[in-house]
Design a protein around this motif. Structure first.
Motif, PDB file in Angstrom:
ATOM      1  N   LEU A  66      -4.051   9.317   2.082  1.00  0.00           N
ATOM      2  CA  LEU A  66      -3.905   9.127   3.525  1.00  0.00           C
ATOM      3  C   LEU A  66      -3.447   7.692   3.765  1.00  0.00           C
ATOM      4  O   LEU A  66      -4.178   6.747   3.488  1.00  0.00           O
ATOM      5  CB  LEU A  66      -5.232   9.372   4.247  1.00  0.00           C
ATOM      6  CG  LEU A  66      -5.876  10.736   4.062  1.00  0.00           C
ATOM      7  CD1 LEU A  66      -7.170  10.815   4.853  1.00  0.00           C
ATOM      8  CD2 LEU A  66      -4.933  11.850   4.485  1.00  0.00           C
ATOM      9  N   ASP A  67      -2.233   7.570   4.247  1.00  0.00           N
ATOM     10  CA  ASP A  67      -1.696   6.234   4.486  1.00  0.00           C
ATOM     11  C   ASP A  67      -1.937   5.878   5.948  1.00  0.00           C
ATOM     12  O   ASP A  67      -1.325   6.457   6.832  1.00  0.00           O
ATOM     13  CB  ASP A  67      -0.200   6.237   4.155  1.00  0.00           C
ATOM     14  CG  ASP A  67       0.349   4.833   3.996  1.00  0.00           C
ATOM     15  OD1 ASP A  67      -0.435   3.876   4.156  1.00  0.00           O
ATOM     16  OD2 ASP A  67       1.558   4.695   3.720  1.00  0.00           O
ATOM     17  N   GLU A  68      -2.836   4.989   6.193  1.00  0.00           N
ATOM     18  CA  GLU A  68      -3.200   4.563   7.545  1.00  0.00           C
ATOM     19  C   GLU A  68      -3.518   5.743   8.458  1.00  0.00           C
ATOM     20  O   GLU A  68      -2.858   5.948   9.480  1.00  0.00           O
ATOM     21  CB  GLU A  68      -2.038   3.752   8.167  1.00  0.00           C
ATOM     22  CG  GLU A  68      -1.417   2.792   7.187  1.00  0.00           C
ATOM     23  CD  GLU A  68      -1.553   1.354   7.630  1.00  0.00           C
ATOM     24  OE1 GLU A  68      -2.282   1.094   8.595  1.00  0.00           O
ATOM     25  OE2 GLU A  68      -0.944   0.489   6.977  1.00  0.00           O
ATOM     26  N   PRO A  69      -4.564   6.495   8.110  1.00  0.00           N
ATOM     27  CA  PRO A  69      -4.847   7.716   8.885  1.00  0.00           C
ATOM     28  C   PRO A  69      -5.257   7.446  10.330  1.00  0.00           C
ATOM     29  O   PRO A  69      -5.119   8.335  11.160  1.00  0.00           O
ATOM     30  CB  PRO A  69      -6.001   8.366   8.116  1.00  0.00           C
ATOM     31  CG  PRO A  69      -6.612   7.268   7.321  1.00  0.00           C
ATOM     32  CD  PRO A  69      -5.502   6.328   6.995  1.00  0.00           C
ATOM     33  N   LYS A  81       0.823  -1.216   0.000  1.00  0.00           N
ATOM     34  CA  LYS A  81       0.000   0.000   0.000  1.00  0.00           C
ATOM     35  C   LYS A  81       0.854   1.262   0.000  1.00  0.00           C
ATOM     36  O   LYS A  81       0.668   2.155  -0.811  1.00  0.00           O
ATOM     37  CB  LYS A  81      -0.917   0.011   1.242  1.00  0.00           C
ATOM     38  CG  LYS A  81      -1.768  -1.221   1.393  1.00  0.00           C
ATOM     39  CD  LYS A  81      -2.660  -1.151   2.617  1.00  0.00           C
ATOM     40  CE  LYS A  81      -1.926  -1.142   3.957  1.00  0.00           C
ATOM     41  NZ  LYS A  81      -1.265  -2.404   4.316  1.00  0.00           N
ATOM     42  N   THR A  82       1.802   1.311   0.931  1.00  0.00           N
ATOM     43  CA  THR A  82       2.631   2.511   1.030  1.00  0.00           C
ATOM     44  C   THR A  82       3.455   2.703  -0.235  1.00  0.00           C
ATOM     45  O   THR A  82       3.620   3.822  -0.724  1.00  0.00           O
ATOM     46  CB  THR A  82       3.539   2.411   2.265  1.00  0.00           C
ATOM     47  OG1 THR A  82       2.718   2.278   3.411  1.00  0.00           O
ATOM     48  CG2 THR A  82       4.416   3.627   2.401  1.00  0.00           C
ATOM     49  N   THR A  83       3.946   1.602  -0.766  1.00  0.00           N
ATOM     50  CA  THR A  83       4.730   1.698  -1.996  1.00  0.00           C
ATOM     51  C   THR A  83       3.897   2.300  -3.116  1.00  0.00           C
ATOM     52  O   THR A  83       4.359   3.205  -3.840  1.00  0.00           O
ATOM     53  CB  THR A  83       5.231   0.297  -2.398  1.00  0.00           C
ATOM     54  OG1 THR A  83       5.941  -0.262  -1.303  1.00  0.00           O
ATOM     55  CG2 THR A  83       6.118   0.376  -3.615  1.00  0.00           C
TER      56      THR A  83
HETATM   57 MG   LIG Z   1       2.347   1.028   4.892  1.00  0.00          MG
END
Ligand SMILES: [Mg+2]
Ligand SMILES: Nc1ncnc2c1ncn2[C@@H]1O[C@H](COP(=O)(O)OP(=O)(O)O)[C@@H](O)[C@H]1O
Lengths: 335, 276, 269
Positions: free
Chosen positions: A170-173, A53-55
């Motif tokens: 939003l990455d893991e808000p 996801k972050t990538t």
């Molecule tokens: Mg991540």
């Protein structure tokens, strides 16, 4: 209007450094991802830790090049047109510290607003409005040094929202937030989206219930691949026929893991409570008729039923079925 | 038990610090890195002397004093730098702090790793001075030199500990801080010029600095004289003075760190970040 | 044009952080201005011990003044990118619609507060304690040269900063290594010409070397200059332009490489 986000065959390889005996390896953090997200959409990307996801977000935010495939934000290529993409996006990564310890929240937000060409007056009016709306106004003068997790996360989110990007990532808000602040955060996200119907928001999470509540559409990503993509309702509806049960057993004596290998049961959660001698298992079956067989196999392991109930299918059950693994398992295997 | 734990902590910190210092590259490159600073510093002195017409009797004592001076910024700064780097960059000082036992051995390990690095530089300078540049020491008393080094490094280590207590309370100044503390000793301990050159009021400050006596002891072990002022003091007296400073610095270091640490805990500074 | 305005706005904000934070935590005044003056005084005394003529002491004072700017470039600007990465701010800067140079410019200008005070302390020390005599008619030219040298020096700093986009501790070590040899090569403590013609010519690629040399010739009326002042000024101007473009180029190349290798925002490397 072009799609807010469009990717085609998006792939990112990472090189794993060679270790003793193991030569350098490449592995796919993101693998052939095709996504299209429209303006106005609140889109959720669901997956366990290490799913990619972050990538994916970093590529879309111009912080990382893809290895192959293309990605467009607002119709602009994130590699070739990265400068114009940057004018249209912002990103907040949950749980990450940022800012300068000696500044206050309000000052810090002003500093970051200045990277987006906002006049000071405009920036301050947006910042004060959002601090107020998000229940952070009383902490506006607190130094970054002294923030609680919730305060820090709220500040980070305001940093993203205040520049009014066309596409917000939003990455893991809600990572590490208590139930109350997580709810405030979801409300804040919804309110921001409602302000302007052309905005798009991509968020990642591994809290599936949250995604169900919040998102217009979700994609399930696992080991770098998109395994399903639809509205949460449709995803759940497609599996409505499934029979989902939760059973609490006693007397399994450490054999509970054997249940995961059961031929009919798809286990989505397994909580062993050694102190109480109980194991609670959530599982789905193809239909109710498979239940007696499953129960007798549990009995054969020594399990005695303490409690048994039938449940509605949730996004988590769907995820388990699609990924063929539970989230917890996937997290274990990615470690 | 406690001793074993302390020893293990020192060793762990030593190797951790050594890794932070050295594992970014290969050994030859690391050695080059460890030498660049002392060599450049020594060449500055060399060129300055040349520009002034190389008066006799200056370069020999200055050269070896400078070699010994390598320990001052390294050991003195090693501890406070460890605090700042762990707190601000790796944001893990709090974990060091809450591990069982005191944080002192951890900090000492860092300082010792830096002492080894300084030793590389000092040795290289001494060898280059003696064999390449013809700056021969008049004598060589290894026992005295070893005693001087042991006392000097211990003193610096504990002074550094007190400094680390202070550094918990200042914003991140990184290299500025080590550099500037080194600068004070450079001036007031008359590192590369005789104490005689200092104006008389500064001379009294220099007597109060252990580094002054330490450098003099190092020079004595090599049979070198630097000016006339210190000449009157016999070597055993210098040893005594240095030992007294050493004892005082152990006390000052432990107390200073404890005070700094307690106050930092009070103010919530153990996991603060202050960089800007 | 609006992009220039936005970049200046960003630079102003980055500089503002420095100024405000410095005002909140005043310990730097002691550590970064008062104490470094001690090193400079130490080198002055080296010349006293050597029995050198008094103008050499003025050379050291001037070198000490310039050291502050070199350290600001190294630690306040180049290596600061590394800190920003570990503090979680670099991603925020990198994905904002602004040039990386504006952030670096902000750091440089914000850091000037400290460096300026430090230089003034050393200058005052030199004038009061060590009786440095300035050649008043040369001061205007000297200031012009100073500005040229600064332009070139900060361009060099931006080049160094670009290394930190890709590398972490490794780059930091090289910057550390650079610190003291530069004291040597730029003749902070002695006339550049004392290095010998070849070494002095090589050192001229480093902007402070010629900068200090030319300032000594103008502000102190020194006769030990390496090259005539106009030549030195022309070279400095050339360096300033070249370093600016090189820095822009390197920032882009390093950023792209880091994005390819996935190291742009990789912490604690
Ligand atoms: Mg991540
Ligand atoms: N810079 C990098 N270099 C090498 N591997 C990386 C890098 N960043 C992430 N990875 C790896 O890529 C995979 C996907 O990571 P990530 O995108 O962060 O997953 P998620 O955000 O879904 O938890 C993980 O296995 C992670 O270890």
């Amino acid at each position: 209007m072009p799609p807010a986000i469009r990717t085609q065959g998006l792939t990112r390889l990472y090189r794993k450094a060679p270790r003793r005996g193991v030569p350098a390896q490449e592995f796919r953090a993101v693998d052939g991802v095709d996504l299209e997200i429209q303006p106005g959409e609140l889109f959720g990307l669901l997956g366990p830790n290490g799913a990619g996801k972050t990538t994916l977000i970093k590529i879309l935010c111009t912080l990382l090049f893809p290895t192959s495939g293309t990605a467009e934000v607002c119709g602009l290529d994130v590699v070739k047109d990265c400068e114009r993409v940057r004018e249209r996006i912002n990103m907040v990564s949950g749980g990450e510290p940022s800012g300068y310890g000696l500044l206050t929240i309000r000052e810090q937000l002003w500093v970051f607003s200045q990277l987006y060409g906002l006049s000071t007056a405009e920036a301050m009016s947006r910042i004060d409005r959002m601090l107020d709306q998000y229940g952070l106004a009383k902490d506006a003068g607190t130094k970054i040094n002294r923030l609680s997790t919730g305060m820090r996360q709220k500040m980070n989110l305001i940093r993203g929202f205040m520049t009014a990007p066309s596409v917000l990532f939003l990455d893991e808000p809600t990572l590490g937030l208590d139930a109350h602040i997580a709810r405030q955060t979801r409300d804040f996200i919804r309110a921001w989206m409602a302000e302007d119907r052309t905005r798009a928001l991509l968020l990642t999470t591994h809290y599936l219930a949250e995604a169900h509540e919040l998102c217009d559409r979700v994609a399930i990503i696992h080991q770098g691949r998109i395994r399903a993509c639809d509205t949460p309702e449709n995803l759940v509806a497609a599996h409505r026929g499934d029979a989902v049960f939760e059973i609490t057993l006693s007397g399994l004596d450490g054999q509970s893991e054997a249940l995961r290998r059961d031929p009919d049961m798809k286990v989505s959660r397994l909580d062993a409570d050694p102190a109480a001698g109980h194991t609670t298992v959530r599982f789905s079956l193809a239909d109710d008729a498979a239940l007696p067989g499953a129960l007798s196999r549990m009995a054969a392991l020594g399990g005695r039923i303490v409690n048994l109930s039938k449940h509605e299918v949730t996004l988590e059950d769907v995820f388990v079925k699609i990924a063929g693994q539970t989230i917890a398992d996937a997290e274990k295997s990615s470690e | 038990m406690a001793i074993a734990l302390t020893a293990r902590k020192v060793a762990t910190a030593f190797s951790l610090s050594w890794k932070k210092e050295a594992n970014w590259t290969t050994l030859p490159v690391y050695v080059l890195y460890a030498l660049a600073r002392p060599v450049a510093g020594a060449l500055v002195i060399w060129v300055m002397a040349a520009a002034a017409g190389r008066p006799a009797g200056y370069l020999e004592p200055a050269w070896y004093s400078l070699a010994a001076f390598q320990f001052v910024p390294a050991v003195l700064g090693g501890t406070s730098w460890a605090v700042l780097e762990d707190r601000e960059r790796y944001q893990m000082f709090k974990y060091v702090y809450l591990a069982p036992g005191s944080a002192v051995p951890y900090l000492a390990g860092h300082a010792l790793a830096r002492a080894v690095q300084a030793l590389i530089g000092a040795t290289a300078l001494s060898i280059a001075g003696a064999f390449l540049l013809g700056l021969r020491p008049a004598a060589f008393d290894p026992l005295l030199l070893a005693a001087a080094l042991a006392l000097g490094v211990t003193t610096l280590l504990f002074l550094g500990l007190a400094l680390a207590g202070v550094s918990l309370h200042v914003a991140r100044h990184g290299h500025f801080m080590t550099e500037s503390i080194g600068g004070v000793f450079f001036l007031f301990s008359a590192a590369v010029f005789p104490v005689d050159t200092l104006p008389s009021w500064m001379r009294f400050v220099s007597y109060a600095s252990p580094v002054t006596w330490w450098l003099e002891l190092v020079r004595r072990s090599l049979g070198l004289r630097f000016g006339k002022v210190l000449e009157a003091v016999p070597t055993p007296a210098i040893l005594g003075i240095l030992a007294a400073f050493c004892a005082a610095s152990v006390a000052a270091g432990l107390l200073g760190w404890a005070a700094g640490e307690r106050k930092a805990k009070w103010k919530g500074l153990l996991d603060a970040t202050t960089a800007y | 044009m609006s992009s220039l305005a936005n970049n200046l706005r960003a630079a102003r904000a980055r500089a503002w952080i420095r100024v405000v934070a410095a005002n909140r935590e005043l310990s730097w005044v002691f550590f970064e201005t008062f104490l470094p003056a001690m090193t400079t005084a130490g080198y002055v005394l080296v010349y006293r011990a050597l029995g050198a003529p008094p103008e050499f002491e003025s050379y050291v004072i001037l070198g000490g003044v310039m050291t502050a700017f070199w350290l600001n470039v190294l630690w306040g600007m180049a290596a600061q990118f590394f800190w920003e990465k570990d503090m979680g701010n670099l991603d925020i800067y990198m994905m904002a619609p602004i040039s990386r140079m504006s952030i670096l410019l902000g750091m440089a200008v914000g850091g000037m507060l400290g460096t300026a005070i430090r230089s003034v302390v050393i200058l005052v020390l030199g004038i009061v304690l060590f009786r440095v005599q300035f050649h008043l008619p040369g001061l205007a030219t000297a200031f012009g040269i100073f500005l040229l040298a600064m332009a070139a020096l900060y361009g060099l700093g931006m080049m160094l900063a670009s290394l930190f986009l890709l590398f972490g501790r490794g780059a930091q070590r090289w910057v550390e290594v650079a610190q003291e040899p530069v004291y040597l090569l730029s003749g902070f403590n002695f006339p550049l010409a004392s290095l010998g013609r070849t070494a002095a010519a090589l050192a001229s690629a480093f902007p402070l070397a010629l900068g200090i040399d030319a300032i000594r010739q103008t502000a102190l009326d020194s006769r030990t200059g390496f090259l005539p002042v106009p030549v030195e000024a022309a070279i400095l101007a050339g360096l300033a332009v070249a370093f600016f473009f090189l820095a822009r180029f390197m920032l882009r190349v390093m950023e792209n490489r880091a994005k390819r290798e996935g190291r742009l925002t990789l912490k604690w490397q």
